[in-house]
Structure formats: structure tokens, C-alpha cells
Scaffold this motif. Sequence first.
Motif, PDB file in Angstrom:
ATOM      1  N   ALA A 186       0.828  -1.212   0.000  1.00 32.78           N
ATOM      2  CA  ALA A 186       0.000   0.000   0.000  1.00 32.78           C
ATOM      3  C   ALA A 186       0.860   1.259   0.000  1.00 32.78           C
ATOM      4  O   ALA A 186       0.550   2.241  -0.702  1.00 32.78           O
ATOM      5  N   MET A 187       1.944   1.259   0.771  1.00 33.27           N
ATOM      6  CA  MET A 187       2.821   2.437   0.828  1.00 33.27           C
ATOM      7  C   MET A 187       3.421   2.734  -0.546  1.00 33.27           C
ATOM      8  O   MET A 187       3.460   3.893  -0.994  1.00 33.27           O
ATOM      9  N   PHE A 188       3.902   1.704  -1.224  1.00 39.25           N
ATOM     10  CA  PHE A 188       4.498   1.923  -2.551  1.00 39.25           C
ATOM     11  C   PHE A 188       3.450   2.338  -3.575  1.00 39.25           C
ATOM     12  O   PHE A 188       3.735   3.160  -4.459  1.00 39.25           O
ATOM     13  N   LEU A 189       2.245   1.798  -3.472  1.00 41.07           N
ATOM     14  CA  LEU A 189       1.196   2.203  -4.405  1.00 41.07           C
ATOM     15  C   LEU A 189       0.783   3.653  -4.170  1.00 41.07           C
ATOM     16  O   LEU A 189       0.467   4.374  -5.130  1.00 41.07           O
ATOM     17  N   CYS A 190       0.793   4.106  -2.914  1.00 47.38           N
ATOM     18  CA  CYS A 190       0.505   5.517  -2.627  1.00 47.38           C
ATOM     19  C   CYS A 190       1.571   6.429  -3.242  1.00 47.38           C
ATOM     20  O   CYS A 190       1.249   7.483  -3.807  1.00 47.38           O
TER      21      CYS A 190
END
Length: 491
Positions: free
Chosen positions: A340-344
Motif C-alpha cells: 500500500a505504501m508503494f502504491l501511494c
Amino acid sequence: MGWLSLAIWMPIVIGAVLLALGRENQAPLVRWIALIGSLVSFLVTLPLYGGFRLGTAEMQFVEKAPWIPRFNVNYHLGVDGLSLWFVLLTAFITVIVVIAGWEVIQRKVNQYMAAFLILSGLMIGVFSALDGVLFYVFFEATLIPMYLIIGIWGGPNKIYAAFKFFLYTLLGSLLTLVAFIYLYTRSGGSFDILVWQAMPIGDTAQTLLFFAMFAAFAVKVPMWPVHTWLPDVHVEAPTGGSAVLAAIMLKLGAYGFLRFSLPILPDASREWAWLMIALSLIAVIYVGLVALVQQDMKKLVAYSSVAHMGFVTLGFFVFNPLGIAGGLVQMIAHGFVSGAMFLCIGVLYDRVHSREIAAYGGVVNTMPRFATFALLFAFANCGMPGTAGFVGEWMVILGTVQANFWLGLLAATALISGAAYTLWMFKRVYLGPVANDHVRELTDINGREFLMLALLAVAVLWMGLFPKPITDVMDASVANLIKQVAVSKLN
């Protein structure tokens, strides 16, 4: 063909079909085939959970057929409480990555989608293989699609990052192949992993085998000091590549310790536990401090991943149920949160084309819905109670305290540094007044991006608030692993 074979080969076959659709005008069809294929591949994994019998450490959904009879190599698959959730996690993250690349990838769309689907099947193969050769083939084959993902769709230094990734992981694995060949000869000509776990091995041989396997698994985790390839790869990889690398591929090394090092080499694992704990604590504390000084968002989250995976190996080598179960839970939680962090970061990069923290400021003013998701994932990365990030880390800390209070105290300090670098990044990127024209022109997330982040948000909250379904599955297998490690196999 059983459920495991379907979970492995369905995405691989669909990926091969996508490779045949190479024309640019076929891109819309390719995207829909990839999405439907990834969804069906995920649905195929659900009966594994639905039909999984709790309270037993035996392998389930076992499939076995001769592959290379001359060398007694079999197509042997099965899952237990240590591996089941990683099969589901892999298929789930693949769906998310296909959605994430829907509009962003405009060239060679068929190859991009095919690479992720094929990679998904290969990684499920790693978690399901019960034959040493089959495991090694799947383990090494995962390098090929990820190498292409980085090398074709990556950033300006993509070739350097792809080569570094490939060389680090391949060279470490060669020693593991030597270890597998030794175990084959020692067992009287069997590549069956369960046979290897039951046979006696001498003290010196265990130590040599332990470090031969360490060479592959530690690089893949990655443990300090062989972690230096990871930040370079994350910075250059496309968003989907970073998400899959952090969410799934790092888990392959940690899974290797659980499936091979601990049960096959229990005496060496206990003898060298101090080294594994020391390296894990360095990753948890030192690499967490390194993350504090990063100016690139991807590098910061990459170093954060090294620190969080340090909790995993720490939990494994304190040799108690809380520690090992906590390490497993942390692996699954890290899959959701780091992905999720990388997709954000990818959502911001697609709009501004910069990963530098200084290029942002006040994003909450122009992207309030997106900032809400980003805040949830930031809290989860900090280990906030009620999120997935809390459960595994807390279990590992409790398990470490049971083994040694001071080691547990050292591990707990990482919660402070984790909160520091994550909230520091969130403050500078999202809070305050609008910093520049780029931020002022930002538009909030669209329906596709909302769906992608909402699915991950549900997973993060569900696991944080109700982790019982996850821990119930692994309890019997963790207890059995503890018994295996406790029994000496010296001649």
C-alpha cells in the motif's frame, strides 16, 4: 490437477496468452484479460482456505507425480499453516497490481501484465513446493519476470538496478543448490523436503548447510548487510514492481528459513541463533535510523521494509511460539502495508513525476480522499494498534521478551524510529499549506485508484482488528516447528 496446481498454472497460462496479444490496439483487451485472469486466479486460492483443516501440522492439498524419475525428482505440492496465507496473499496482491497498472502502463502492456501474472504463479509455486528441485526451479524462475519488469519499465538507472538485483539473488542461490545436492545424496537419493526434515545430519555438515542456505535466503529477505540492492531496485522499479517486490518477493527468503533452515538444520539454527538475532536487531534499529535521513519516498519505504523484515527473522530465531507466529503474521501484514505504501507513492509519482519529499507539501488540501488512505497506511507502518502493522510486531516483541528481556527492549525501540520516519514523511508530504504549483494542480484519486487503495485498507484494518483467522491456521504448524527445532539431529 488440484487446487494448488490451478493456483500456480492458471496465472502462468493466462500470462502466456497475453504475450501472444502484442499489438498496441489490443491493449484494452489485454487489460481486461489480465484483470479477469488475476481475479479468477485469486478465487481459485479461496478453496484452499475454505477446506483447510485446523489443528494439524500435516501437509494438505498434496499433489505428487513423477517429474524426473531417473533422479527421483517429483512434482510434489502441498501447504500447511506456514505457507497457506502466502498463497492467498500472492494472488490478492497480483489483482491489486493489475488494477494499479491499468492506466499508467501505455507501452508493451501485454508484456507488463503477463510478467506479473507469470510471476504470481511462480511465487505460489515457491510456497507450495515440497520437492527440493521443484522449489529451486520456482525460486530462481521468479527472478526472470521481475528482472524484466525492472529492466523494461523502470527508471533512468533501471539496467543497473536490474543487474544488481539479478546478480545478488542468483549468486546467493548457487550455494543453496549445492546444499540441496548434498541433502539429496545424504538422504539416499531423495529430494523430498519432508524426508530431509526427518533425517539425521552431523554437526559440521549442519553448519556448512546452514550458511549455504543463509546465502540465498538472507539476500532475499534482505538481511543486513546484504540489503543494499533493495533501495536501488525500489527506486528504479515501476510502482507495481515495487509493490510485488516488497509485498511478496521479500517473503520468499524468510519462508526459506522456516521451511529449510529451522526444521532441517535445528542444531545449527540454535547454535547460530545469536548471529541471526544480532543481524536482525541491526536491521531493526540501524536501518530504521537510516530511513530517517532519506529524502526519496521510495528509498525511505525501502529501508523501512528492511527494518520490518528484521522483526520477522528476529521472531523466527527466538524459538518460541509467539516469536515464530509473530514473524509469520508480520510477513503477511508487511505484504499489505508495504504494498500500500508503494502504491501511494506511485499515485503521487504518476501526477508529479517526482519521488522527492521536498517536491510536495499540503497534498491533503488537494487530495483529501487520497490523504485519508495514506494516513491509514502510515499508521499501519508505524505499528498503530488496530492496524495490521501492530499485530506481528507486538507478537515478536513479546516473544523476544520471553527469550530475553533486553533483546525485547531493543526491538521495541524500533517502534519509535518507525513512527518517526513514517510520520516525518507524512507531515512533509501531506500536511501544511500547499507548497507549490504542482501540488496545487493535483486532482484527487479516481475510481480505479480508490478501489485499489480501499481493498488494501480493508485488508489492513481486518487483519489489525481480527487476526484470529490468520493465527488459527498457523498455530499447529508453528507448534510442530518448535518441536522439530528442539530435537537434536546430531549423529
